[in-house]
Scaffold this motif. Structure first.
Motif, short mmCIF file in Angstrom:
data_model
loop_
_atom_site.label_atom_id
_atom_site.label_comp_id
_atom_site.label_asym_id
_atom_site.label_seq_id
_atom_site.Cartn_x
_atom_site.Cartn_y
_atom_site.Cartn_z
N ILE A 182 0.84 -1.21 0.00
CA ILE A 182 0.00 0.00 0.00
C ILE A 182 0.87 1.24 0.00
O ILE A 182 0.64 2.19 -0.76
CB ILE A 182 -0.95 0.00 1.21
CG1 ILE A 182 -1.93 -1.16 1.11
CG2 ILE A 182 -1.71 1.33 1.29
CD1 ILE A 182 -2.80 -1.34 2.33
N ILE A 192 1.64 1.45 -3.93
CA ILE A 192 0.58 1.92 -4.83
C ILE A 192 -0.02 3.22 -4.33
O ILE A 192 -0.78 3.86 -5.04
CB ILE A 192 -0.52 0.86 -5.00
CG1 ILE A 192 -1.20 0.58 -3.65
CG2 ILE A 192 0.04 -0.41 -5.62
CD1 ILE A 192 -2.44 -0.29 -3.76
N THR A 214 -4.76 5.60 -3.69
CA THR A 214 -5.17 4.58 -4.65
C THR A 214 -5.94 3.46 -3.95
O THR A 214 -7.01 3.03 -4.40
CB THR A 214 -3.94 3.99 -5.36
OG1 THR A 214 -3.19 5.04 -5.96
CG2 THR A 214 -4.35 2.99 -6.43
N PHE A 215 -5.39 3.00 -2.85
CA PHE A 215 -6.02 1.92 -2.09
C PHE A 215 -7.40 2.32 -1.58
O PHE A 215 -8.37 1.56 -1.70
CB PHE A 215 -5.10 1.54 -0.92
CG PHE A 215 -5.71 0.55 0.03
CD1 PHE A 215 -5.82 -0.79 -0.31
CD2 PHE A 215 -6.16 0.96 1.28
CE1 PHE A 215 -6.38 -1.70 0.58
CE2 PHE A 215 -6.72 0.06 2.17
CZ PHE A 215 -6.83 -1.28 1.82
N LEU A 218 -10.19 2.69 -4.31
CA LEU A 218 -10.74 1.39 -4.68
C LEU A 218 -11.63 0.83 -3.57
O LEU A 218 -12.63 0.17 -3.84
CB LEU A 218 -9.62 0.40 -4.99
CG LEU A 218 -8.89 0.61 -6.31
CD1 LEU A 218 -7.87 -0.49 -6.53
CD2 LEU A 218 -9.87 0.65 -7.47
N ALA A 222 -7.08 4.26 -10.66
CA ALA A 222 -6.70 3.52 -9.45
C ALA A 222 -6.67 2.03 -9.71
O ALA A 222 -5.73 1.32 -9.29
CB ALA A 222 -7.67 3.85 -8.32
N VAL A 261 -3.25 -0.52 -9.61
CA VAL A 261 -3.17 -1.72 -8.78
C VAL A 261 -2.95 -2.96 -9.62
O VAL A 261 -2.12 -3.82 -9.29
CB VAL A 261 -4.46 -1.86 -7.93
CG1 VAL A 261 -4.46 -3.20 -7.20
CG2 VAL A 261 -4.55 -0.72 -6.93
N LEU A 295 0.29 -5.34 -9.34
CA LEU A 295 0.17 -6.76 -9.03
C LEU A 295 0.78 -7.61 -10.13
O LEU A 295 1.45 -8.63 -9.85
CB LEU A 295 -1.30 -7.13 -8.84
CG LEU A 295 -1.97 -6.64 -7.54
CD1 LEU A 295 -3.46 -6.94 -7.57
CD2 LEU A 295 -1.32 -7.29 -6.32
N SER A 304 6.08 4.14 -11.20
CA SER A 304 4.75 4.26 -10.61
C SER A 304 4.21 5.68 -10.75
O SER A 304 3.01 5.88 -11.00
CB SER A 304 4.80 3.87 -9.13
OG SER A 304 5.68 4.72 -8.41
#
Length: 443
Positions: free
Chosen positions: A300, A311, A315-316, A319, A348, A352, A356, A417
Motif C-alpha cells: 500500500i 501503490i 489509490t487503495f 478502490l 486507481a 493496482v 500486481l 509508478s
C-alpha cells in the motif's frame, strides 16, 4: 498527449539512469570502501539504485563496508532521489489538476511538466526548504541523543544524526549500524523522531502545504489530503496493533522488552514498512502473520507526491470506496461531499492491476532461480517494488540475476509508478459517440 508525454517520461528515465551510473562510479572509488572491502561493480550498482530509489535494500553492511566518503555518496544519492521524486510527483500532480502547463523546452521543465522555469524553482524550493527544516530538527534531536546516550564524540554523533534524519525523511531506510535500528528499539529519543520524519516525508508536499494552511479545519481539506492523512493514521494504528499482538507474546521479537519498549517497537513496526525500511526488530525472526501484514503495508505504501513508495494510500482507499459503493448499489462513488470521477476510479484500478502484475511476474522469476522460502521472496520482491528496504536478510544471498530483478523493481517502483499514474491521468480521450452497452457475467 502521446508525444508531449513520452518525451518528458523518457527524459526522467534517462536522468535517473545517468545518476545511477554516476553513483556507481563514485562507490567503486577506493575512497568509498573500507580496507579489505572488494571493488564489486554489482554491489556498487545495487547500493546506488537502492539509495537513488530511496529503498534501503543492501547486499553489504553500510556501517562497515563503506567509508564516511562512501556513506556521504549514499546520503547524496538518497537526497537526489528523494527531492527529485517529490518534485516530479508534485508537479505532475499539479499538471493533472490543470494548474500547470504540459509543454516546456528545458530539460527541467520537461522532467517536471512545469509551465515555466519559475514553476520548477518554486516547487523545488519548497521541497528543499521542507526537507531542510524537518531533517535539521530531527538531526538535532538524534545528534544530542547519540552524544549523550551512546558515548559518541560530537563529530560521530553529528554524522549519525544527519545521516539517519536524511534517510528517514526520504524514506530510504539506510542506517549506519550493522543491526540497523535494533539496538534502539526501546529508545524513544531515537525511534519517535525517526517515525515523525518518515511520516512527514511520506505524506507529500501538497498535503503538508494544505495542513500548514488549515490543519485546524479538517472539514475544508481536499479529498486527497483527507484520504492521505486519515488513511495513513488508520494504517499506522492497524499496523502498530497487529505488530504488537503478533510479536509481544512468548517467542515474539518484542517479548524480551518491557511495556514501553514493546509499545515503541510496535509503533516502529507499524510506521517503518510505509515505506522507510528501517527495522527495529530482526524480520528474519518475526512470525508469518507479521511478515504477511508487513507485506500488505509495504504494498500500500504512503502518500502521493511524497518520498514513500507503494501503490499509495489514496489509490487503495479510492478502490475501497468503489467496492463500498458497489456493495451498497450506489450509482456514484462519493467521499465526503465529493463525487469521485469515473476516470479516477479506472486509474486507481489500472495502477493496482499493473503493480500486481509486475510483482507477480517478478516473484515467479525470482522463485525460478532460487530455492528460498516463498514467503521471504514475496516479502523481498514487494519491499523492492514499494521501495521500502525491509528484508528478512536474504538480499545478499540472492544470485546476481535475482538482485538485478530487484534493481529493476526498485527503479520501476520509484519512477515508473509516478509516471504511469500521471500518464493514465493525462491520457484522456473524448469520443463523440458511445457504443451499445452489454453486461458480461462477473463473479
Amino acid at each position: 498527449m502521446g508525444a508531449s508525454w513520452t518525451r518528458p517520461a523518457r527524459l526522467v528515465t534517462v536522468a535517473f539512469a545517468v545518476a545511477a551510473v554516476a553513483g556507481t562510479v563514485l562507490l567503486l572509488l577506493p575512497a568509498s570502501r573500507t580496507p579489505g572491502s572488494p571493488a564489486d561493480p554489482m554491489v556498487a550498482a545495487f547500493t546506488t539504485v537502492s539509495a537513488l530509489c530511496v529503498t534501503g535494500l543492501i547486499t553489504v553492511d553500510t556501517a562497515t563496508y563503506w567509508t564516511p566518503f562512501g556513506q556521504a555518496v549514499i546520503l547524496a544519492l538518497i537526497h537526489v532521489g528523494g527531492a527529485g521524486v517529490m518534485a516530479l510527483a508534485t508537479l505532475l500532480a499539479l499538471t493533472v489538476r490543470g494548474r500547470l502547463g504540459i509543454r516546456g523546452a528545458l530539460v527541467a521543465q520537461a522532467e517536471t511538466h512545469a509551465s515555466s522555469l519559475g514553476d520548477v524553482r518554486r516547487v523545488v524550493g519548497r521541497i528543499v526548504l521542507v526537507m531542510l527544516v524537518v531533517e535539521s530538527l530531527v538531526g538535532v534531536v538524534l545528534t544530542a541523543r547519540f552524544r549523550a546516550g551512546y558515548d559518541l564524540g560530537w563529530p560521530s554523533a553529528l554524522w549519525h544524526g544527519v545521516f539517519h534524519a536524511g534517510s528517514a525523511f526520504n524514506n530510504a531506510g539506510f542506517a549506519l549500524w550493522t543491526d540497523n535500528l535494533m539496538p534502539f528499539v526501546a529508545d524513544a529519543w531515537i525511534i519517535l523522531p525517526l517515525v515523525v520524519a518518515v511520516v512527514l516525508g511520506g505524506l507529500g508536499l501538497p498535503v503538508l502545504r494544505e495542513l500548514r494552511r488549515g490543519w485546524r479545519r479538517p472539514s475544508r481539506w481536499s479529498v486527497h489530503t483527507r484520504l492521505t492523512v486519515n488513511g495513513s493514521l488508520v494504517l499506522l494504528a492497524v499496523g502498530t496493533v497487529l505488530f504488537w499482538l503478533f510479536e509481544s507474546g512468548a517467542g515474539g521479537t518484542l517479548a524480551h522488552l518491557g511495556p514501553g519498549g514493546q509499545a515503541l517497537g510496535a509503533v516502529a513496526g507499524g510506521a517503518f514498512p510505509r515505506t522507510a525500511g528501517f527495522n527495529a526488530v530482526d524480520y528474519a525472526l518475526v512470525s508469518d502473520e507479521t511478515e504477511t501484514v508487513t507485506t500488505v503495508l509495504m504494498f500500500i505504501g504512503g502518500g502521493s507526491a511524497g518520498t514513500a513508495g507503494g501503490i499509495k494510500v489514496t489509490t487503495f482507499l479510492v478502490l475501497a470506496y468503489v467496492v463500498l459503493a458497489e456493495v451498497r448499489g450506489e450509482p456514484d462513488v462519493s467521499i465526503g461531499r465529493r463525487r469521485i470521477a469515473t476516470s479516477v476510479q479506472r486509474q486507481a484500478l489500472a495502477v493496482v492491476v499493473l503493480a500486481l502484475t509486475l510483482v507477480t511476474t517478478s516473484l515467479v522469476a525470482v522463485m525460478a532461480i532460487t530455492d528460498l522460502p516463498a514467503i521471504d521472496l514475496t516479502f523481498e520482491v514487494v519491499s523492492a517494488f514499494a521501495t521500502v528496504g525491509l528484508s528478512t536478510g536474504i538480499t545478499a544471498d540472492l544470485p546476481p540475476s535475482a538482485q538485478a530483478i530487484l534493481m529493476v523493481l526498485m527503479f520501476v517502483g520509484r519512477v515508473g509508478s509516478i509516471t504511469v499514474a500521471s500518464a493514465l491521468a493525462l491520457n484522456t480521450h473524448h469520443r463523440h459517440y458511445r457504443l451499445p452497452e452489454e453486461r458480461p457475467i462477473v463473479g
